[in-house]
Design an enzyme around this catalytic site. Sequence first.
Site, PDB file in Angstrom:
ATOM      1  N   ARG A 113     -14.256   3.540  -9.836  1.00 39.66           N
ATOM      2  CA  ARG A 113     -15.094   4.737  -9.982  1.00 39.66           C
ATOM      3  C   ARG A 113     -14.971   5.282 -11.383  1.00 39.66           C
ATOM      4  O   ARG A 113     -13.862   5.334 -11.931  1.00 39.66           O
ATOM      5  CB  ARG A 113     -14.639   5.823  -9.015  1.00 39.66           C
ATOM      6  CG  ARG A 113     -14.651   5.401  -7.592  1.00 39.66           C
ATOM      7  CD  ARG A 113     -14.755   6.616  -6.677  1.00 39.66           C
ATOM      8  NE  ARG A 113     -14.671   6.146  -5.303  1.00 39.66           N
ATOM      9  CZ  ARG A 113     -13.633   6.353  -4.515  1.00 39.66           C
ATOM     10  NH1 ARG A 113     -12.611   7.072  -4.944  1.00 39.66           N
ATOM     11  NH2 ARG A 113     -13.626   5.874  -3.296  1.00 39.66           N
ATOM     12  N   ARG A 168      -0.470 -14.044   7.593  1.00 39.16           N
ATOM     13  CA  ARG A 168       0.605 -13.540   6.759  1.00 39.16           C
ATOM     14  C   ARG A 168       1.286 -12.428   7.554  1.00 39.16           C
ATOM     15  O   ARG A 168       0.603 -11.616   8.218  1.00 39.16           O
ATOM     16  CB  ARG A 168      -0.012 -12.990   5.452  1.00 39.16           C
ATOM     17  CG  ARG A 168       0.988 -12.707   4.370  1.00 39.16           C
ATOM     18  CD  ARG A 168       1.537 -13.954   3.737  1.00 39.16           C
ATOM     19  NE  ARG A 168       2.441 -13.558   2.637  1.00 39.16           N
ATOM     20  CZ  ARG A 168       3.496 -14.224   2.286  1.00 39.16           C
ATOM     21  NH1 ARG A 168       3.826 -15.339   2.899  1.00 39.16           N
ATOM     22  NH2 ARG A 168       4.244 -13.813   1.292  1.00 39.16           N
TER      23      ARG A 168
END
Length: 365
Positions: free
Chosen positions: A171, A244
Amino acid sequence: MVDYLIVGAGLFGATVARGLMDSGKSCLVIDRRHEIGGNCATTRLNGVVVHQYGPHIFHTNSAEIWRFAQRYCEFQAYTNTPKARTKSGLYSLPFNMHTFEEFWGITDPEAARKKIYREEAKPRPVNLEEKAVAMVGRELYEEFILGYTLKQWGRDPRDLPPSIIGRIPVRFTYDNNYYDHIYQGIPKDGYSALVANLLSGAEILLGIDYLLDRSRLDKMARHVIYTGSLDALCDFRFGRLPYRSITFDTQYMPQENFQSHAVINCCSLDEPHTRSTEHKHFSGKSSSCTYVTREIPCEYDGSNIPCYPINDHTNNELHAKYRSLVAGRERFSYGGRLAQYRYMDMDMVIAAAIKLAKKLNAKYA
Ligand code: FAD
């Protein structure tokens, strides 16, 4: 005999149970864990609500899902504004003008834009590194993403598919709010209280693994809803679906304040963990002690917690094979993040569970 046996007392199982019970159906909900809540589970320690499986912030753009969740617990306002610790200091996330000012001393948005996008982006990134560099530029990638990704996935980002990461927010305004969503908050009494309220009226049995006693359990209900992994359900016929995992190391600290912020991402390879969460800062309530959870990623070996599916092409194909194996089974449905083999935020899980409950209510009206 009950109408439904629901395998898994996580958010999916609890939400689907609620939808079915509201239509007058009876539900037996089992979980192999000794607690309800699945990966959203929270516990209260010395007055502090501790997120046992990593920080969970509820966020959604759907007014319907937000209203639904509010019916089952009181939410407190919370805006996720994580920090990132790198080799050179502590910075704001997501990448925004605060980060660029802290990291480069830049206050001009155009100057920040030029610094980030000075490298040609590859039109079709072939790995995670190329995709991340295209989104945030090489300098931010090397400082904030490279070490974090190496720890998180245990693999070089050049060996990971680009699909594994989503959009990384960048941003050019002073806005530390991590999520773009309209609604955001955390249940005041924790997610386990939310799940307990959703499950009100259901029979709950904990510490029971469906797969170890399947034929007896199946006979107890007219329909089974399964929220575990499909590879386990199918006796790993085509092999394991890789994940994971994370070790959640929660420590009690006899001090008021440890890191002055709820969530800090740890980007450098100098520390083994990827994230450090000080739970009391979610509520801002004072307490004389504090609890901090560090997340240390590790391989999933079938006995620890499957946290993040490794959604490359091969594994998605493998999941599709399992899906077709269970498709069309009479008196059987599945759902939730494990059965779908994909990362799902809590609002997506609730939406999918409401949809399944509506479908089953229509089928067995
Ligand atoms: P689970 O929570 O995994 O529940 C499935 C349940 O089924 C488990 O309790 C399991 O024990 C049980 N089960 C499985 N197999 C069997 C069996 N054979 N017999 C009996 N029981 C069985 N989402 C957000 O929206 N915001 C966040 O900030 C956020 N943070 C996250 C942080 C981390 C580290 C992780 C890993 C996830 C995060 N999520 C977040 C996602 C969120 O955790 C999931 O959306 C949610 O937990 C999924 O709920 P579920 O019911 O589908 O799965």
